[in-house]
Design a protein around this motif. Sequence first.
Motif, PDB file in Angstrom:
ATOM      1  N   ILE A 193       0.865  -1.186   0.000  1.00 18.76           N
ATOM      2  CA  ILE A 193       0.000   0.000   0.000  1.00 18.76           C
ATOM      3  C   ILE A 193       0.895   1.228   0.000  1.00 18.76           C
ATOM      4  CG2 ILE A 193      -0.285  -0.098   2.526  1.00 18.76           C
ATOM      5  CD1 ILE A 193      -3.044   1.291   2.056  1.00 18.76           C
ATOM      6  N   ASN A 194       0.567   2.160  -0.873  1.00 18.61           N
ATOM      7  CA  ASN A 194       1.290   3.422  -0.989  1.00 18.61           C
ATOM      8  C   ASN A 194       0.340   4.569  -0.684  1.00 18.61           C
ATOM      9  OD1 ASN A 194       3.957   2.569  -2.131  1.00 18.61           O
ATOM     10  ND2 ASN A 194       2.588   1.681  -3.657  1.00 18.61           N
ATOM     11  N   LEU A 195       0.779   5.460   0.193  1.00 18.13           N
ATOM     12  CA  LEU A 195       0.031   6.670   0.516  1.00 18.13           C
ATOM     13  C   LEU A 195       0.910   7.861   0.144  1.00 18.13           C
ATOM     14  CD1 LEU A 195      -1.147   5.730   4.124  1.00 18.13           C
ATOM     15  CD2 LEU A 195      -2.463   5.512   2.040  1.00 18.13           C
ATOM     16  N   ARG A 196       0.323   8.818  -0.567  1.00 19.36           N
ATOM     17  CA  ARG A 196       1.041  10.025  -0.954  1.00 19.36           C
ATOM     18  C   ARG A 196       0.163  11.225  -0.640  1.00 19.36           C
ATOM     19  NH1 ARG A 196       0.714   7.115  -4.702  1.00 19.36           N
ATOM     20  NH2 ARG A 196       2.206   5.744  -5.617  1.00 19.36           N
ATOM     21  N   SER A 197       0.767  12.244  -0.074  1.00 15.08           N
ATOM     22  CA  SER A 197      -0.005  13.465   0.170  1.00 15.08           C
ATOM     23  C   SER A 197      -0.089  14.252  -1.123  1.00 15.08           C
ATOM     24  CB  SER A 197       0.639  14.298   1.276  1.00 15.08           C
ATOM     25  OG  SER A 197       1.908  14.727   0.869  1.00 15.08           O
TER      26      SER A 197
END
Length: 121
Positions: free
Chosen positions: A44-48
């Motif tokens: 899982i990748n989270l980017r602002s």
Amino acid sequence: MEIYMQKIGLIRQSLNPKNSSLDLDIDWNIEYVHRNQNEINFDINLRSIENFNLNFKIEGVIVLDLFEIFIQEDVSQIIFHRACNVLMDMISLTRQSSHILSNEDKYPDIGSEHIPKTLYN
């Protein structure tokens, strides 16, 4: 079903936001790779998107019970929710803080001139 987070990584901006509250607009995606019938790897990748620049990634594995059905939408929501909690904890852990190592007047013989009086992280 058991979900394990095996690797966690955070790359964040060097400067901290100046306000006490942090609003994050997050873009996220999850990739699944089936290892066998009972195990599924995930990333899982989270980017602002806007104010606070960061990239966050979790690699893990899902272990299914015998004859358990994998419902991707439901599992994705669980992983996303947990990843957001971990992300907020890590932002808190990596915020700027200062720590006084020693007081020269109180402990003149302890310490080293190679160690600064205050450390920042």
